[in-house]
Scaffold this active site. Structure first.
Site, mmCIF file in Angstrom:
data_model
loop_
_atom_site.group_PDB
_atom_site.id
_atom_site.type_symbol
_atom_site.label_atom_id
_atom_site.label_comp_id
_atom_site.label_asym_id
_atom_site.label_seq_id
_atom_site.Cartn_x
_atom_site.Cartn_y
_atom_site.Cartn_z
ATOM 1 N N ARG A 58 -49.408 66.311 -9.911
ATOM 2 C CA ARG A 58 -50.597 65.578 -10.357
ATOM 3 C C ARG A 58 -51.212 64.889 -9.147
ATOM 4 O O ARG A 58 -50.486 64.462 -8.230
ATOM 5 C CB ARG A 58 -50.248 64.506 -11.402
ATOM 6 C CG ARG A 58 -50.010 65.033 -12.804
ATOM 7 C CD ARG A 58 -51.291 65.582 -13.438
ATOM 8 N NE ARG A 58 -51.093 66.042 -14.803
ATOM 9 C CZ ARG A 58 -50.897 67.319 -15.151
ATOM 10 N NH1 ARG A 58 -50.857 68.261 -14.235
ATOM 11 N NH2 ARG A 58 -50.765 67.650 -16.415
ATOM 12 N N HIS A 103 -56.528 73.575 -10.136
ATOM 13 C CA HIS A 103 -55.562 73.306 -11.223
ATOM 14 C C HIS A 103 -55.194 74.608 -11.959
ATOM 15 O O HIS A 103 -55.350 74.712 -13.169
ATOM 16 C CB HIS A 103 -56.115 72.270 -12.220
ATOM 17 C CG HIS A 103 -55.030 71.606 -13.023
ATOM 18 N ND1 HIS A 103 -55.086 70.293 -13.421
ATOM 19 C CD2 HIS A 103 -53.850 72.094 -13.500
ATOM 20 C CE1 HIS A 103 -53.996 69.992 -14.109
ATOM 21 N NE2 HIS A 103 -53.233 71.074 -14.177
HETATM 22 P P1 NDP Z 1 -40.027 67.281 -16.399
HETATM 23 O O1 NDP Z 1 -40.240 66.077 -17.234
HETATM 24 O O2 NDP Z 1 -39.110 68.362 -16.899
HETATM 25 O O3 NDP Z 1 -39.476 66.859 -14.958
HETATM 26 C C1 NDP Z 1 -39.930 65.748 -14.272
HETATM 27 C C2 NDP Z 1 -39.025 65.519 -13.071
HETATM 28 O O4 NDP Z 1 -39.533 64.413 -12.334
HETATM 29 C C3 NDP Z 1 -37.596 65.171 -13.469
HETATM 30 O O5 NDP Z 1 -36.675 65.747 -12.580
HETATM 31 C C4 NDP Z 1 -37.575 63.650 -13.336
HETATM 32 O O6 NDP Z 1 -36.300 63.095 -13.062
HETATM 33 C C5 NDP Z 1 -38.474 63.468 -12.143
HETATM 34 N N1 NDP Z 1 -38.976 62.100 -12.110
HETATM 35 C C6 NDP Z 1 -39.727 61.451 -13.018
HETATM 36 N N2 NDP Z 1 -39.971 60.196 -12.644
HETATM 37 C C7 NDP Z 1 -39.329 60.031 -11.455
HETATM 38 C C8 NDP Z 1 -39.186 58.951 -10.558
HETATM 39 N N3 NDP Z 1 -39.742 57.762 -10.816
HETATM 40 N N4 NDP Z 1 -38.454 59.134 -9.438
HETATM 41 C C9 NDP Z 1 -37.883 60.335 -9.176
HETATM 42 N N5 NDP Z 1 -37.984 61.407 -9.992
HETATM 43 C C10 NDP Z 1 -38.699 61.257 -11.110
HETATM 44 O O7 NDP Z 1 -41.469 67.872 -16.090
HETATM 45 P P2 NDP Z 1 -41.873 69.380 -15.737
HETATM 46 O O8 NDP Z 1 -40.982 69.865 -14.669
HETATM 47 O O9 NDP Z 1 -41.995 70.187 -16.964
HETATM 48 O O10 NDP Z 1 -43.366 69.155 -15.189
HETATM 49 C C11 NDP Z 1 -43.601 68.349 -14.046
HETATM 50 C C12 NDP Z 1 -45.086 68.092 -13.911
HETATM 51 O O11 NDP Z 1 -45.766 69.275 -13.471
HETATM 52 C C13 NDP Z 1 -45.840 67.746 -15.197
HETATM 53 O O12 NDP Z 1 -45.627 66.397 -15.560
HETATM 54 C C14 NDP Z 1 -47.260 68.002 -14.804
HETATM 55 O O13 NDP Z 1 -47.809 66.854 -14.210
HETATM 56 C C15 NDP Z 1 -47.148 69.111 -13.748
HETATM 57 N N6 NDP Z 1 -47.723 70.392 -14.192
HETATM 58 C C16 NDP Z 1 -48.734 70.947 -13.458
HETATM 59 C C17 NDP Z 1 -49.279 72.162 -13.812
HETATM 60 C C18 NDP Z 1 -50.334 72.795 -12.972
HETATM 61 O O14 NDP Z 1 -50.878 73.840 -13.334
HETATM 62 N N7 NDP Z 1 -50.680 72.252 -11.834
HETATM 63 C C19 NDP Z 1 -48.806 72.904 -14.997
HETATM 64 C C20 NDP Z 1 -47.745 72.226 -15.691
HETATM 65 C C21 NDP Z 1 -47.232 71.023 -15.296
HETATM 66 P P3 NDP Z 1 -35.106 63.200 -14.116
HETATM 67 O O15 NDP Z 1 -34.740 64.677 -14.140
HETATM 68 O O16 NDP Z 1 -34.064 62.354 -13.531
HETATM 69 O O17 NDP Z 1 -35.651 62.746 -15.435
#
Ligand code: NDP
Length: 310
Positions: free
Chosen positions: A225, A273
């Protein structure tokens, strides 16, 4: 009893999803009504995307759950009118698409493709790229998408480090967490991939201090993002050569405004995007499975922790 499912997303998606959801709900053995306009007080489930325009959930007094078509839920996670479970999208097709996009852009940097695509006529510079085993890639975010990308890069032999909020154990990936983990993940990263969600805690993860931790000339790939990066700090780091190049798919304002300096920066690639998207055929199955579970009294899959925002 009839299960009423409201589809609230971009209008053009309705003719695509309507037959897929109908088939899935029929296969689940449910008696259902599915539509883009239903009596609010009779809606049981909402299939949701922010561009469907639904903001106030309070008239939906019978609502059981909201099922997001998007993986990122920052537009709804803090909606105070929503008092029922919120599930985000975890879709095999979306994950596969993101893995392919990330691997492709990592390979572009790793192999130095631009040097040859942009080479002057007659320029013959026979420097072979190193092997992947000699290239460090750090993935910030080891969730569904980050872990899949990390595993794919590890399978190609890259030296992969991942960073997440909680502790992880992924074969072939050095898994780090917490503030010290971030410092370590960045200080060794020739290529950084951002796959964090947009939350209060992740805003400006890349800022003047963290960008300074990177080895000089590091590359950044952001399909997560726009809010994850302090744009002014990245532009300074690009101008100073601290960051060698950035490939950015997501932005604080989308479409990226025509006057934004990223468009004209020689060391930035803008993609609109498109890193990946929810694929209707597989996503409809995920939605129908969650409705089936809800109706069977089973826990929903892929629930959002709204206190964390993802
Ligand atoms: P998930 O919720 O499965 O994974 C998020 C990851 O980020 C987890 O490993 C989580 O840690 C980590 N995380 C969250 N907060 C923190 C923090 N404060 N410090 C460190 N690590 C953190 O999400 P997805 O993998 O499914 O998707 C990730 C993002 O990709 C989406 O939120 C979206 O913004 C983006 N996206 C973009 C697309 C595009 O076309 N550009 C398409 C789809 C998604 P933990 O495992 O410990 O919870």
């Amino acid at each position: 009893m009839t299960v009423n499912v409201l589809f609230s997303a971009r209008r053009e998606l309705w003719p695509i999803y309507e037959p897929l959801l109908s088939r899935g709900l029929s296969d689940a053995g449910l008696d259902f009504a599915l539509g883009t306009e239903l009596e609010p007080a009779e809606v049981d489930y909402v299939v949701y995307a922010p561009n469907g325009g639904l903001r106030d959930f309070s008239p939906l007094t019978r609502l059981r759950a909201v099922l997001s078509l998007w993986a990122g839920v920052e537009n709804i996670a803090d909606n105070e009118t929503l008092t029922v479970p919120l599930a985000r999208m975890v879709d095999h097709g979306l994950t596969q698409g993101m893995t392919e996009w990330v691997v492709g852009h990592v390979l572009r940097y790793h192999l130095g493709m631009d040097a040859h695509i942009n080479a002057a006529e007659g320029e013959w510079n026979p420097v072979a790229p190193p092997l992947a085993a000699d290239r460090s890639v750090s993935i910030l975010g080891l969730g569904v998408l980050g872990e899949a990308a990390a595993r794919a890069l590890a399978a190609l032999n890259f030296r992969v480090t991942g960073w997440s909020r909680s502790r992880k154990d992924i074969p072939g990936v050095t898994c780090l967490h917490g503030p010290e983990g971030l410092r370590r993940a960045l200080s060794d990263a020739e290529i950084v991939v951002l796959l964090l969600p947009n939350t209060a805690a992740t805003e400006n993860t890349l800022n003047p201090e963290t960008l300074a931790l990177l080895p000089k000339g590091a590359r950044i790939i952001n399909p997560g993002r726009g809010q994850l990066i302090d744009d002014d700090a990245l532009l300074v780091a690009l101008d100073e050569g601290q960051v060698g190049h950035a490939t950015l798919d997501v932005f604080r304002t989308e479409p990226l405004p025509p006057e934004h300096p990223y468009w004209s920066h020689p060391n930035v690639t803008v993609t609109p995007h498109i890193a990946s998207e929810t694929r209707p055929a597989t996503a409809a199955q995920v939605i129908c499975e969650n409705i089936r579970r809800g109706e069977a009294g089973k826990p929903f899959l892929h629930l959002v922790d709204r206190s964390l925002g993802y």
